[in-house]
Design an enzyme around this catalytic site. Structure first.
Site, PDB file in Angstrom:
ATOM      1  N   MET A 189       0.807  -1.218   0.000  1.00  0.00           N
ATOM      2  CA  MET A 189       0.000   0.000   0.000  1.00  0.00           C
ATOM      3  C   MET A 189       0.846   1.278   0.000  1.00  0.00           C
ATOM      4  O   MET A 189       0.487   2.274   0.628  1.00  0.00           O
ATOM      5  CB  MET A 189      -0.959  -0.015   1.201  1.00  0.00           C
ATOM      6  CG  MET A 189      -1.890  -1.208   1.224  1.00  0.00           C
ATOM      7  SD  MET A 189      -2.871  -1.404  -0.295  1.00  0.00           S
ATOM      8  CE  MET A 189      -4.136  -0.173  -0.015  1.00  0.00           C
ATOM      9  N   ARG A 190       1.970   1.245  -0.696  1.00  0.00           N
ATOM     10  CA  ARG A 190       2.820   2.447  -0.836  1.00  0.00           C
ATOM     11  C   ARG A 190       3.062   2.704  -2.305  1.00  0.00           C
ATOM     12  O   ARG A 190       3.272   1.755  -3.065  1.00  0.00           O
ATOM     13  CB  ARG A 190       4.180   2.232  -0.155  1.00  0.00           C
ATOM     14  CG  ARG A 190       4.097   1.895   1.310  1.00  0.00           C
ATOM     15  CD  ARG A 190       3.805   3.120   2.137  1.00  0.00           C
ATOM     16  NE  ARG A 190       3.683   2.797   3.548  1.00  0.00           N
ATOM     17  CZ  ARG A 190       3.447   3.706   4.475  1.00  0.00           C
ATOM     18  NH1 ARG A 190       3.306   4.985   4.159  1.00  0.00           N
ATOM     19  NH2 ARG A 190       3.340   3.365   5.737  1.00  0.00           N
ATOM     20  N   ASN A 225       1.615  -4.859 -10.296  1.00  0.00           N
ATOM     21  CA  ASN A 225       0.744  -4.538  -9.171  1.00  0.00           C
ATOM     22  C   ASN A 225      -0.632  -5.107  -9.432  1.00  0.00           C
ATOM     23  O   ASN A 225      -1.050  -5.220 -10.586  1.00  0.00           O
ATOM     24  CB  ASN A 225       0.644  -3.010  -9.021  1.00  0.00           C
ATOM     25  CG  ASN A 225      -0.224  -2.597  -7.851  1.00  0.00           C
ATOM     26  OD1 ASN A 225      -0.139  -3.205  -6.775  1.00  0.00           O
ATOM     27  ND2 ASN A 225      -1.070  -1.602  -8.035  1.00  0.00           N
ATOM     28  N   HIS A 243      -4.642  -4.298  -8.525  1.00  0.00           N
ATOM     29  CA  HIS A 243      -5.467  -3.216  -8.005  1.00  0.00           C
ATOM     30  C   HIS A 243      -6.928  -3.680  -7.950  1.00  0.00           C
ATOM     31  O   HIS A 243      -7.427  -4.275  -8.901  1.00  0.00           O
ATOM     32  CB  HIS A 243      -5.341  -1.972  -8.897  1.00  0.00           C
ATOM     33  CG  HIS A 243      -6.143  -0.835  -8.371  1.00  0.00           C
ATOM     34  ND1 HIS A 243      -5.744  -0.105  -7.263  1.00  0.00           N
ATOM     35  CD2 HIS A 243      -7.339  -0.334  -8.745  1.00  0.00           C
ATOM     36  CE1 HIS A 243      -6.662   0.807  -6.999  1.00  0.00           C
ATOM     37  NE2 HIS A 243      -7.639   0.684  -7.879  1.00  0.00           N
TER      38      HIS A 243
END
Ligand code: GAR
Length: 267
Positions: free
Chosen positions: A135-136, A157, A159
């Site tokens: 979560m960065r 990633n 999402h």
């Protein structure tokens, strides 16, 4: 089995996506091996999943770095190869007109954390870095040091929304509150923006009148656990090719985009 790829993973929480990737590697669905699991959160429950499978883990505690910097900016030294203007000229995470002091603080604290991440990752060479509920956001400082070949991005990633709709930290919540009738998840390569990189794969589900945020999270996660290993398998099979496209819109304006083409087998 061909060339088994080495996968590094970063997590922040429960790690159910990490588990799906571990299981896919162990069952041979993905020709890969997880070589480390890192986190920004010392309490991340997913760390126990990694240890159970004898995967090395490490922590770079972002919150404590940001707190320390807030108290005494001089106390933590910046990476020797850090160049503020260079990073600011490429980063695409801020709305236009954002406060320049805030931007600088963001970039400095993240680059300090990112340099530590790179240091911790060094003993474990990898082919692909997967963000599995990490979560960065990364700055170009980190991205450029991982994506050393600009034609072959290697940070993926997942999402929890059908991008480009609902980027940010609460994809399912934003999808639900908007009143969308379809939700979904997206796997994409990371670029300098927030959830804006080239899309590799997506899966969608219907949102029914009696659905709640919790029920759509459940539907979405079940699809994430299928989608992420599928996309990693395509990467391992060298089926993902990124191509720079230029499109001309009706008003004559040109739009440049990097897109992912899925090819048939080893190229
Ligand atoms: C997943 O829903 C993932 O899509 C999301 O966090 C959750 C992590 O769950 N990621 C993001 O929102 C990234 N911005 P997990 O820890 O159980 O895999």
């Amino acid at each position: 089995m061909g060339n088994r790829i080495r996968i590094g993973a970063l997590i922040s929480g429960g790690g159910t996506n990490l588990q799906a990737i571990i299981d896919s590697c162990e069952s041979g669905k993905v020709d890969g091996k997880i070589v480390f699991v890192g986190t920004d959160n010392p309490d991340a429950k997913g760390l126990a999943r990694a240890s159970k499978h004898n995967i090395p883990t490490f922590v770079v505690d972002y919150s404590s770095i940001i707190r320390q910097y807030g108290k005494d900016p001089g106390a933590i030294s910046l990476p020797g190869d850090f160049e503020m203007q260079d990073i600011l000229s490429r980063i695409s995470l801020f709305p236009s007109g954002a406060d320049s002091k805030k931007k600088e603080k963001f970039v400095v604290t993240r680059a300090i954390a990112e340099a530590l991440l790179i240091e911790k990752m060094k003993p474990y060479p990898f082919d692909l870095l997967v963000l599995a509920g990490f979560m960065r956001n990364f700055t170009p400082y980190f991205i450029d040091r991982i994506n050393t070949d600009p034609d072959n991005p290697r940070i993926m990633n997942i999402h929890p929304a059908l991008l480009p709709a609902f980027p940010g930290t609460d994809g399912y919540g934003d999808t639900f509150r908007y009143g969308s009738k379809t939700g979904g998840c997206t796997v994409h390569f990371i670029d300098y923006g927030e959830d804006s990189g080239p899309i590799i794969g997506q899966k969608a589900f219907q949102i029914e009148p009696d659905d709640t945020i919790d029920s759509i999270k459940k539907k979405g996660l079940a699809l994430e656990w299928e989608l992420y290993p599928e996309c990693i398998r395509l990467f391992a099979q060298k089926c993902l090719k990124t191509i720079k496209m230029t499109y001309t819109l009706d008003d004559g304006k040109e739009v440049n985009r990097t897109v992912v083409k899925i090819m048939n087998g080893e190229q």
